[in-house]
Design a protein around this motif. Structure first.
Motif, PDB file in Angstrom:
ATOM      1  N   ASP A 101      45.550  60.258  30.717  1.00 49.15           N
ATOM      2  CA  ASP A 101      44.229  59.722  30.375  1.00 49.15           C
ATOM      3  C   ASP A 101      43.166  60.816  30.439  1.00 49.15           C
ATOM      4  OD1 ASP A 101      45.311  57.222  30.010  1.00 49.15           O
ATOM      5  OD2 ASP A 101      44.723  56.468  31.993  1.00 49.15           O
ATOM      6  N   LEU A 102      43.252  61.648  31.468  1.00 54.97           N
ATOM      7  CA  LEU A 102      42.306  62.745  31.630  1.00 54.97           C
ATOM      8  C   LEU A 102      42.418  63.734  30.471  1.00 54.97           C
ATOM      9  CD1 LEU A 102      40.143  64.060  33.306  1.00 54.97           C
ATOM     10  CD2 LEU A 102      41.922  65.182  34.648  1.00 54.97           C
ATOM     11  N   GLU A 103      43.636  64.042  30.084  1.00 51.59           N
ATOM     12  CA  GLU A 103      43.841  64.938  28.945  1.00 51.59           C
ATOM     13  C   GLU A 103      43.236  64.356  27.674  1.00 51.59           C
ATOM     14  OE1 GLU A 103      47.957  65.938  28.465  1.00 51.59           O
ATOM     15  OE2 GLU A 103      48.082  66.839  30.462  1.00 51.59           O
ATOM     16  N   GLU A 104      43.386  63.058  27.493  1.00 56.72           N
ATOM     17  CA  GLU A 104      42.835  62.398  26.305  1.00 56.72           C
ATOM     18  C   GLU A 104      41.313  62.469  26.312  1.00 56.72           C
ATOM     19  OE1 GLU A 104      42.514  60.578  22.715  1.00 56.72           O
ATOM     20  OE2 GLU A 104      44.309  61.402  23.646  1.00 56.72           O
ATOM     21  N   VAL A 105      40.688  62.264  27.455  1.00 58.38           N
ATOM     22  CA  VAL A 105      39.225  62.348  27.567  1.00 58.38           C
ATOM     23  C   VAL A 105      38.762  63.769  27.246  1.00 58.38           C
ATOM     24  CG1 VAL A 105      37.313  62.288  29.217  1.00 58.38           C
ATOM     25  CG2 VAL A 105      38.985  60.433  29.184  1.00 58.38           C
ATOM     26  N   VAL A 106      39.458  64.756  27.790  1.00 61.93           N
ATOM     27  CA  VAL A 106      39.103  66.155  27.538  1.00 61.93           C
ATOM     28  C   VAL A 106      39.242  66.462  26.047  1.00 61.93           C
ATOM     29  CG1 VAL A 106      39.828  68.546  27.950  1.00 61.93           C
ATOM     30  CG2 VAL A 106      39.624  66.954  29.869  1.00 61.93           C
ATOM     31  N   ARG A 107      40.317  66.001  25.428  1.00 52.50           N
ATOM     32  CA  ARG A 107      40.554  66.227  24.001  1.00 52.50           C
ATOM     33  C   ARG A 107      39.438  65.584  23.163  1.00 52.50           C
ATOM     34  NH1 ARG A 107      45.472  63.915  23.548  1.00 52.50           N
ATOM     35  NH2 ARG A 107      46.351  65.419  24.969  1.00 52.50           N
ATOM     36  N   ARG A 108      39.044  64.377  23.505  1.00 54.71           N
ATOM     37  CA  ARG A 108      37.979  63.693  22.756  1.00 54.71           C
ATOM     38  C   ARG A 108      36.644  64.419  22.891  1.00 54.71           C
ATOM     39  NH1 ARG A 108      39.087  57.331  24.033  1.00 54.71           N
ATOM     40  NH2 ARG A 108      41.047  57.177  22.876  1.00 54.71           N
ATOM     41  N   ARG A 133      33.049  69.939  18.847  1.00 52.69           N
ATOM     42  CA  ARG A 133      33.262  70.605  17.563  1.00 52.69           C
ATOM     43  C   ARG A 133      32.454  69.914  16.464  1.00 52.69           C
ATOM     44  NH1 ARG A 133      38.556  71.181  19.448  1.00 52.69           N
ATOM     45  NH2 ARG A 133      39.241  69.302  18.371  1.00 52.69           N
ATOM     46  N   ILE A 134      32.436  68.599  16.476  1.00 57.00           N
ATOM     47  CA  ILE A 134      31.667  67.849  15.480  1.00 57.00           C
ATOM     48  C   ILE A 134      30.174  68.143  15.640  1.00 57.00           C
ATOM     49  CG2 ILE A 134      30.944  65.531  14.784  1.00 57.00           C
ATOM     50  CD1 ILE A 134      33.851  64.645  15.414  1.00 57.00           C
ATOM     51  N   ASP A 135      29.686  68.123  16.887  1.00 59.77           N
ATOM     52  CA  ASP A 135      28.276  68.420  17.136  1.00 59.77           C
ATOM     53  C   ASP A 135      27.933  69.840  16.695  1.00 59.77           C
ATOM     54  OD1 ASP A 135      27.962  65.890  18.176  1.00 59.77           O
ATOM     55  OD2 ASP A 135      27.986  66.542  20.284  1.00 59.77           O
ATOM     56  N   SER A 136      28.824  70.771  16.980  1.00 62.55           N
ATOM     57  CA  SER A 136      28.605  72.158  16.593  1.00 62.55           C
ATOM     58  C   SER A 136      28.564  72.286  15.071  1.00 62.55           C
ATOM     59  CB  SER A 136      29.704  73.044  17.174  1.00 62.55           C
ATOM     60  OG  SER A 136      29.571  74.360  16.715  1.00 62.55           O
ATOM     61  N   HIS A 137      29.484  71.625  14.401  1.00 61.66           N
ATOM     62  CA  HIS A 137      29.515  71.660  12.937  1.00 61.66           C
ATOM     63  C   HIS A 137      28.236  71.052  12.362  1.00 61.66           C
ATOM     64  CE1 HIS A 137      31.123  71.634   8.896  1.00 61.66           C
ATOM     65  NE2 HIS A 137      30.779  70.359   8.803  1.00 61.66           N
ATOM     66  N   ALA A 138      27.789  69.953  12.938  1.00 61.21           N
ATOM     67  CA  ALA A 138      26.561  69.304  12.462  1.00 61.21           C
ATOM     68  C   ALA A 138      25.359  70.235  12.647  1.00 61.21           C
ATOM     69  CB  ALA A 138      26.346  67.983  13.192  1.00 61.21           C
ATOM     70  N   ALA A 139      25.304  70.948  13.767  1.00 65.26           N
ATOM     71  CA  ALA A 139      24.200  71.880  14.013  1.00 65.26           C
ATOM     72  C   ALA A 139      24.232  73.031  13.013  1.00 65.26           C
ATOM     73  CB  ALA A 139      24.277  72.417  15.440  1.00 65.26           C
ATOM     74  N   VAL A 140      25.405  73.546  12.719  1.00 61.37           N
ATOM     75  CA  VAL A 140      25.538  74.627  11.742  1.00 61.37           C
ATOM     76  C   VAL A 140      25.087  74.140  10.368  1.00 61.37           C
ATOM     77  CG1 VAL A 140      27.236  76.053  10.508  1.00 61.37           C
ATOM     78  CG2 VAL A 140      27.320  75.893  13.005  1.00 61.37           C
ATOM     79  N   ARG A 141      25.488  72.922  10.010  1.00 55.88           N
ATOM     80  CA  ARG A 141      25.106  72.369   8.712  1.00 55.88           C
ATOM     81  C   ARG A 141      23.584  72.174   8.620  1.00 55.88           C
ATOM     82  NH1 ARG A 141      24.008  68.385   5.439  1.00 55.88           N
ATOM     83  NH2 ARG A 141      25.155  68.122   3.514  1.00 55.88           N
TER      84      ARG A 141
END
Length: 125
Positions: free
Chosen positions: A5-12, A18-26
């Protein structure tokens, strides 16, 4: 089970970062594109002041030749070449409709005409 469960939370969370970073770059790219289009308008509509600034920037570097040019001279020339290239390449993101496309095409034609009239294209090409 807790470790999985912890691994899944970290992965999410990593995925979200990454999504936030991509949105900021865009967002940054869209803002820079808008600023470049505005600069293109300035050059095309009233080129006297911006072209005078470029001439002042290049007067020293272009007056020297070969080994007489410094690294700063080369960088100034490169900067102006990149600016001209970027102004010519600046376009509005798709989706604005035919009216905006026509205005953008006219703006581009106006900029090319100004650069030709002021002999910028002769220097660059």
């Amino acid at each position: 089970v807790v470790a999985a469960d912890l691994e899944e939370v970290v992965r999410r969370r990593a995925g979200r970062r990454r999504i936030d970073s991509h949105a900021a770059v865009r967002r940054n790219a869209v803002e820079q594109g808008g600023a470049l289009l505005e600069l293109k308008r300035v050059f095309a509509r009233d080129p006297t002041r911006p072209l005078a600034a470029l001439v002042r920037l290049l007067s020293g570097p272009l007056s020297r030749r070969g080994s007489g040019r410094t690294e700063e001279d080369h960088l100034a020339i490169e900067l102006v070449l990149h600016l001209v290239r970027n102004l010519l390449a600046a376009v509005r993101p798709p989706g604005g409709g035919q009216g905006e496309a026509d205005r953008d095409a006219q703006l581009h034609a106006d900029l090319v005409a100004v650069l030709r009239e002021e002999l910028v294209l002769d220097v660059v090409l």
